[in-house]
Design an enzyme around this catalytic site. Structure first.
Site, PDB file in Angstrom:
ATOM      1  N   TRP A   1      -2.692  -1.304   0.801  1.00  0.00           N
ATOM      2  CA  TRP A   1      -1.683  -0.912   1.798  1.00  0.00           C
ATOM      3  C   TRP A   1      -1.503   0.593   1.920  1.00  0.00           C
ATOM      4  CZ3 TRP A   1       1.835  -2.640   5.347  1.00  0.00           C
ATOM      5  CH2 TRP A   1       2.915  -1.805   5.627  1.00  0.00           C
TER       6      TRP A   1
ATOM      7  N   ASP B   1       3.327   5.895   5.536  1.00  0.00           N
ATOM      8  CA  ASP B   1       3.466   7.284   6.010  1.00  0.00           C
ATOM      9  C   ASP B   1       2.419   8.284   5.499  1.00  0.00           C
ATOM     10  OD1 ASP B   1       5.845   5.926   6.344  1.00  0.00           O
ATOM     11  OD2 ASP B   1       7.084   7.400   5.335  1.00  0.00           O
TER      12      ASP B   1
ATOM     13  N   GLU C   1      14.443   8.968   9.265  1.00  0.00           N
ATOM     14  CA  GLU C   1      13.450   9.143   8.202  1.00  0.00           C
ATOM     15  C   GLU C   1      12.476  10.265   8.581  1.00  0.00           C
ATOM     16  OE1 GLU C   1      13.006   4.697   6.397  1.00  0.00           O
ATOM     17  OE2 GLU C   1      11.820   5.007   8.207  1.00  0.00           O
TER      18      GLU C   1
HETATM   19  C1  FRU Z   1       9.211   5.657   6.424  1.00  0.00           C
HETATM   20  C2  FRU Z   1       9.682   5.345   5.017  1.00  0.00           C
HETATM   21  C3  FRU Z   1      10.249   6.576   4.355  1.00  0.00           C
HETATM   22  C4  FRU Z   1      10.066   6.285   2.897  1.00  0.00           C
HETATM   23  C5  FRU Z   1       8.755   5.542   2.890  1.00  0.00           C
HETATM   24  C6  FRU Z   1       8.662   4.483   1.844  1.00  0.00           C
HETATM   25  O1  FRU Z   1       8.234   4.798   6.893  1.00  0.00           O
HETATM   26  O2  FRU Z   1      10.611   4.285   5.052  1.00  0.00           O
HETATM   27  O3  FRU Z   1      11.570   6.864   4.721  1.00  0.00           O
HETATM   28  O4  FRU Z   1      10.018   7.453   2.125  1.00  0.00           O
HETATM   29  O5  FRU Z   1       8.606   4.957   4.164  1.00  0.00           O
HETATM   30  O6  FRU Z   1       7.377   3.964   1.753  1.00  0.00           O
END
Ligand code: FRU
Length: 488
Positions: A21, A24, A202
């Site tokens: 997987w 980000d 985010e």
């Molecule tokens: C965004 C998020 C971030 C976090 C990460 C966790 O897609 O939710 O805010 O750091 O993914 O995998």
């Protein structure tokens, strides 16, 4: 026995992890000829799980090399999103000999005996990101009263001579400053009463860009991704603001009172920009995660899951309604083109005849049409399916329709038709489309309107079709390049 082979859906010129997987993009930074890309990675599964930072590099923004995992969970938690910088002046004291990389990331601590804790931590590398040391003094920034406290994006602010951090806190962005990346002071908070608040904020970013490429005129751009709240059709997406920044406070332009989307497609999330691009290059380079939290865990890709967009260049343009962000493929993408077709001022039937012969899966397609013409391109078309990308000239809208694009039954919200407003200034409208194994990226009018969508075509869906409302039109220009051959 005849076996119908399921496509793997791995993009030819898009980065995806060799297995497991990915979400980000993290810690993008340039150093010594290498553009680093770290990424949210669950190496032990093909759905989201305990987060690590995976690692890849590219030297030309097109060909990627995956490296071993950079950061693993530790006693302080798993490793959520964040950024990386080069500490040129050894402000941290980590680099007495030569400048190196510092990663600033969120420790996510989830235990049964206390509520979720998120805090910001550091790791540093002396060997171009190959090995990392977590800082002994971690975490460097905590907060008792903010449960969502994550995704630090850090940059050196030249005129105040200190580091700035933008950090997502619930539905706002906190700005901090620091002399040494270890001690942080809150400068201001941004977001109340402005922008879209449909979900948790985010992965922010903040950077300055010239307007219309004129260095004497500039604005700051704030990117903010918004998580999926389970309602509505869009899922997770990214908004942006333009404004001024003095090293402490981000003051949005009037135009930012209206919500503005970075990308009108469904699958470009959590994208941020590269740090430390050399001044003589000067570009603001961006990459996004090509998925959507609504269905990211269910896409039909097998032993790996998650891909990034192509690398894009961000620019600002002055328009009658304010300063606006443009997004285009980086020029380096042209280095893998193999020309297939070029027709200029050709009657529609001639273009239809020419493209009928083509069989392509990973390619670039550029079409220029008179602004008054409504037309539709069908890409990754097979016997019973295709992805439709079209222009409705009357309403000045671009659309992607993936209701019949191939596999879509993995989630109820995937098969849809969605639109974006077009802003064609010239007499001719241009669609530049990059098609790959499982994606379409559409850049209309030199990047003024962008749509990025995943699609999962049926096997052998490799045809292209062009249709228009009127049959007797002339196509101003059509260019097609095969992008499948030259990427190792
Ligand atoms: C965004 C998020 C971030 C976090 C990460 C966790 O897609 O939710 O805010 O750091 O993914 O995998």
């Amino acid at each position: 026995m005849s076996l119908q082979l399921q496509p793997d859906y791995r993009g030819v010129y898009h980065f995806s992890p060799s297995r497991s997987w990915m979400n980000d993009p993290n810690g993008m930074v340039y150093l010594d000829g290498e553009y680093h890309l770290f990424f949210q990675h669950h190496p032990h599964g093909d759905t989201w799980g305990p987060m690590h930072w995976g690692h890849a590099i590219t030297r030309d923004l097109v060909h990627w090399e995956e490296l071993p995992i950079a950061l693993e969970p530790d006693e302080q938690g798993t490793i959520f999103s964040g950024s990386a910088v080069v500490d040129w002046q050894n402000t941290t004291g980590f680099f007495p000999e030569e400048p190196g990389l510092v990663a600033i990331f969120t420790h996510h601590d989830e235990q049964p005996d206390h509520p979720v804790r998120q805090s910001q931590s550091l790791a540093y590398s002396h060997d171009r990101g190959r090995t990392w040391h977590k800082y002994q003094g971690n975490p460097v920034l905590t907060c008792d009263y903010r449960p969502d406290f994550r995704d630090p994006k850090v940059f050196w602010h030249e005129s105040s001579g200190r580091w700035t951090m933008v950090l997502a806190c619930g539905q706002s962005i906190a700005l901090y400053h620091s002399p040494d990346l270890k001690n942080w002071t809150e400068s201001s908070i941004f977001g109340e009463g402005i922008g879209c608040h449909d979900g948790v904020w985010e992965c922010p970013d903040l950077f300055e860009l010239p307007i219309n490429n004129a260095p004497e005129l500039s604005r700051w751009v704030m990117l903010v991704s918004i998580g999926d709240n389970g309602q509505g059709a869009e899922g997770s997406r990214t908004q942006y603001f333009t404004g001024h920044f003095d090293g402490a406070i981000f003051l949005p332009d009037e135009a930012s009172r209206q919500v503005r989307w970075l990308d009108h497609g469904r699958d470009n999330y959590a994208g941020v920009s590269w740090s430390d691009i050399p001044q003589q290059d000067g570009r603001r380079l961006y990459i996004g995660w090509m998925s959507n939290w609504r269905y990211a865990n269910h896409t039909p890709t097998g032993s790996w899951r998650g891909a990034m967009t192509i690398v894009r260049e961000l620019q600002l343009e002055m328009t009658p309604t304010g300063v606006q962000l443009l997004q285009c493929p980086v020029d380096e993408m042209e280095s893998i083109r193999r020309p297939v077709l070029l027709l200029e001022h050709a009657p529609l039937v001639q273009v239809q005849q020419a493209i009928k012969e083509l069989r392509l899966e990973s390619y670039e397609l550029i079409v220029r049409m008179d602004k008054e013409v409504s037309f539709e391109l069908q890409v990754r078309a097979g016997t019973a399916s295709c992805t439709r990308i079209g222009v409705n000239a009357g309403s000045a809208q671009l659309y992607i329709d993936r209701t019949e694009s191939g596999q879509s039954d993995f989630h109820n919200d995937f098969a849809n038709h969605h639109t974006a407003p077009l802003q064609t200034i010239q007499e001719e409208r241009e669609l530049r489309i990059l098609v790959d194994a499982a994606s379409v990226e559409v850049f209309a009018d030199q990047g003024r309107t962008v749509m990025t969508d995943l699609v999962f075509p049926e096997p052998n869906a490799d045809r292209i079709r062009l249709t228009a409302m009127e049959q007797d039109i002339v196509v101003c220009r059509v260019e097609i390049y095969d992008l499948s051959g030259s990427v190792s």
